[in-house]
Write an enzyme that holds these catalytic residues in place. Structure first.
Site, mmCIF file in Angstrom:
data_model
loop_
_atom_site.group_PDB
_atom_site.id
_atom_site.type_symbol
_atom_site.label_atom_id
_atom_site.label_comp_id
_atom_site.label_asym_id
_atom_site.label_seq_id
_atom_site.Cartn_x
_atom_site.Cartn_y
_atom_site.Cartn_z
ATOM 1 N N GLU A 71 77.829 -28.598 4.655
ATOM 2 C CA GLU A 71 76.562 -28.403 5.368
ATOM 3 C C GLU A 71 76.024 -29.735 5.882
ATOM 4 O O GLU A 71 75.483 -29.814 6.993
ATOM 5 C CB GLU A 71 75.534 -27.738 4.445
ATOM 6 N N ASN B 290 68.683 -19.243 6.598
ATOM 7 C CA ASN B 290 69.707 -19.522 7.605
ATOM 8 C C ASN B 290 70.442 -18.270 8.073
ATOM 9 O O ASN B 290 70.752 -18.132 9.264
ATOM 10 C CB ASN B 290 70.719 -20.547 7.064
ATOM 11 N N TRP C 118 68.200 -18.393 25.613
ATOM 12 C CA TRP C 118 68.217 -19.088 24.325
ATOM 13 C C TRP C 118 67.238 -20.253 24.301
ATOM 14 O O TRP C 118 66.717 -20.624 23.244
ATOM 15 C CB TRP C 118 69.634 -19.578 23.989
ATOM 16 N N TRP D 54 78.073 -30.584 8.899
ATOM 17 C CA TRP D 54 77.656 -29.796 10.074
ATOM 18 C C TRP D 54 76.523 -30.519 10.810
ATOM 19 O O TRP D 54 76.495 -30.573 12.045
ATOM 20 C CB TRP D 54 77.149 -28.413 9.642
ATOM 21 N N TRP E 71 69.263 -13.712 32.781
ATOM 22 C CA TRP E 71 68.398 -13.339 31.658
ATOM 23 C C TRP E 71 67.276 -12.416 32.138
ATOM 24 O O TRP E 71 66.757 -12.580 33.236
ATOM 25 C CB TRP E 71 67.782 -14.595 31.030
ATOM 26 N N TRP F 238 71.337 -22.468 18.460
ATOM 27 C CA TRP F 238 70.919 -21.487 19.471
ATOM 28 C C TRP F 238 72.027 -21.258 20.498
ATOM 29 O O TRP F 238 72.271 -20.132 20.913
ATOM 30 C CB TRP F 238 69.617 -21.934 20.146
#
Length: 435
Positions: free
Chosen positions: A259, A325, A343, A262, A290, A366
């Site tokens: 993590e 999360n 997004w 990341w 969109w 996102w």
């Protein structure tokens, strides 16, 4: 004019110990003037009761108190950084400015402006790596290209990692006598910078061995408080990433370590591809038409979509500045794919609300949800918000906590039909990617 000083500029490193830039400053030739600038360029974009501003302010006051016990203090300013530095060099005989790297696009532009200005005054500007283990080009492919897929990046990261070299502790407590002797440096109140105390508190982080050991088993279940709440503390540097990486290693916890990696993966992506803060990493995804229905966006923000796990997550976010999360992935997917809302709208709302908002991770996650980013979910992967409840909140413990009107006629009907929304999404994405 006072005696010659070096300035240390605190930013995303709000701690006195194991702070590399501060450590280097304390070992310099001149007394150190510690400062923090409440950047008006950033503050002007925030709600006036922003919980992160309260957290930063309270943290700075604790640091200031600690330094005053040593006969020094922490100077606090508000305004545009360039204007503050113009005043600083009038008030003090500044020789060097020392700080730690910041990798976001705005921060890099700001630092370049400050560096150029100081150079005109024969003042050097030094920055150090402090908020990550590896940065910029330090973990790249053999040909020098950046990694855009996480797993090979992680593997190269681990191959390059040396615990003795990369996790060295930079103790500063024995060197605080190098600070400027001045206990009454400029201070500010929250009201001075136009803010009020937030009702939301940033929770302390929890990295007890039991929590870390159970992390893999509990991390997907929002009803279980199995997260460390470390995000805001890494974001604002109230804890060093080196300390947390040492913790992950000592507990032999690969998941916790991954993590942290990341986080660095997304940071290097934003550094290598600064356009991704506003544009899709995969540019063809910017062709998506969109719907961007503002009424539907408001329902999503308020947690009134009629989909239980989506609504529970949004209500948790609005109330606490935090969202589990697993639920973040679902609410992001729902916005982009069920509602076909850009997004960037969701990213901006999370930026306003999340205590642990980190631009690189937020943009990265996102874009992952929208299918447009690095290592992203394929566009046809559309989370089913109904079956997600069965998988991750089967007893509806999390849902009941955040949706008290659950199972009453006060709870809204589903704003879209899952099957119809999925088919609409696939059609719109296919058309965009085929053109």
């Amino acid at each position: 004019m006072t005696d010659k000083v070096n300035v240390f500029w605190f930013r995303r490193d709000l701690r006195l110990d194991d702070n590399l830039g501060f450590f280097k400053a304390l070992h310099g030739k001149y007394p150190v003037l510690p400062i923090f600038i409440f950047d008006s360029e950033i503050l002007n974009e925030l709600p006036k009761d922003d919980a992160r501003v309260t957290f930063i302010f309270n943290t700075l006051q604790k640091m200031r108190d600690a330094l005053q016990e040593k006969g020094s203090s922490l100077a606090m300013y508000q305004g545009k950084p360039l204007d503050i530095y113009k005043q600083l060099i009038k008030d003090f005989d500044v020789q060097n400015v020392i700080t730690n790297h910041d990798y976001e696009v705005y921060a890099q532009d700001r630092d370049e402006e400050i560096k150029t200005f100081l150079a005109q005054k024969d003042i050097d500007f030094y920055t150090f790596k402090d908020q990550v283990i590896f940065e910029k080009n330090e973990v790249v492919k053999d040909n020098g290209d950046p990694y855009v897929v996480y797993t090979p990046y992680k593997n190269k990261w681990k191959a390059a990692f040396n615990e003795d070299k990369h996790l060295k502790i930079h103790y500063t407590s024995q060197h605080l006598d190098a600070l400027i002797e001045h206990s009454r440096l400029p201070n500010l109140s929250l009201s001075d910078i136009g803010f009020t105390k937030s009702s939301i508190e940033v929770p302390s982080y929890d990295v007890r061995p039991t929590l870390i050991q159970e992390y893999e088993n509990t991390r997907n279940f929002p009803a279980v408080d199995g997260t460390s709440h470390l995000g805001p503390h890494l974001r604002f540097g109230t804890v060093s990433v080196r300390k947390m990486m040492r913790k992950a290693i000592s507990e032999k916890n690969e998941t916790f370590m991954n993590e942290l990696i990341w986080r660095e993966f997304f940071m290097q992506i934003l550094w290598h591809f600064p356009k991704t803060q506003h544009n899709a990493f995969r540019s063809k995804y910017d062709r998506i038409t969109w719907r961007n229905n503002e009424e539907e966006f408001e329902k999503w923000k308020k947690g009134e979509t009629g989909y239980l796990l989506v609504d529970a997550g949004m209500r948790e976010l609005n109330k606490t500045g935090y969202m589990h999360n697993r639920v973040r992935m679902l609410v992001a997917s729902f916005l982009c794919k069920h509602l076909l809302i850009d997004w960037r709208w969701g990213e901006a709302y999370f930026a306003e609300k999340l205590l642990d908002y980190e631009q690189s991770s937020n943009v990265g996650n996102w874009q992952w949800a929208a299918g447009s980013g690095v290592d992203a979910a394929p566009y046809f992967r559309i989370f089913n918000p109904i079956t997600q409840v069965d998988k991750f909140d089967k007893d509806k413990t999390y849902i009941r906590k955040w949706i008290p009107e659950f199972e009453t006629d006060k709870y809204p009907n589903k704003m879209v039909d899952h099957k119809e929304a999925r088919e609409r999404c696939l059609k719109v994405y296919k058309e965009a990617l085929a053109s």
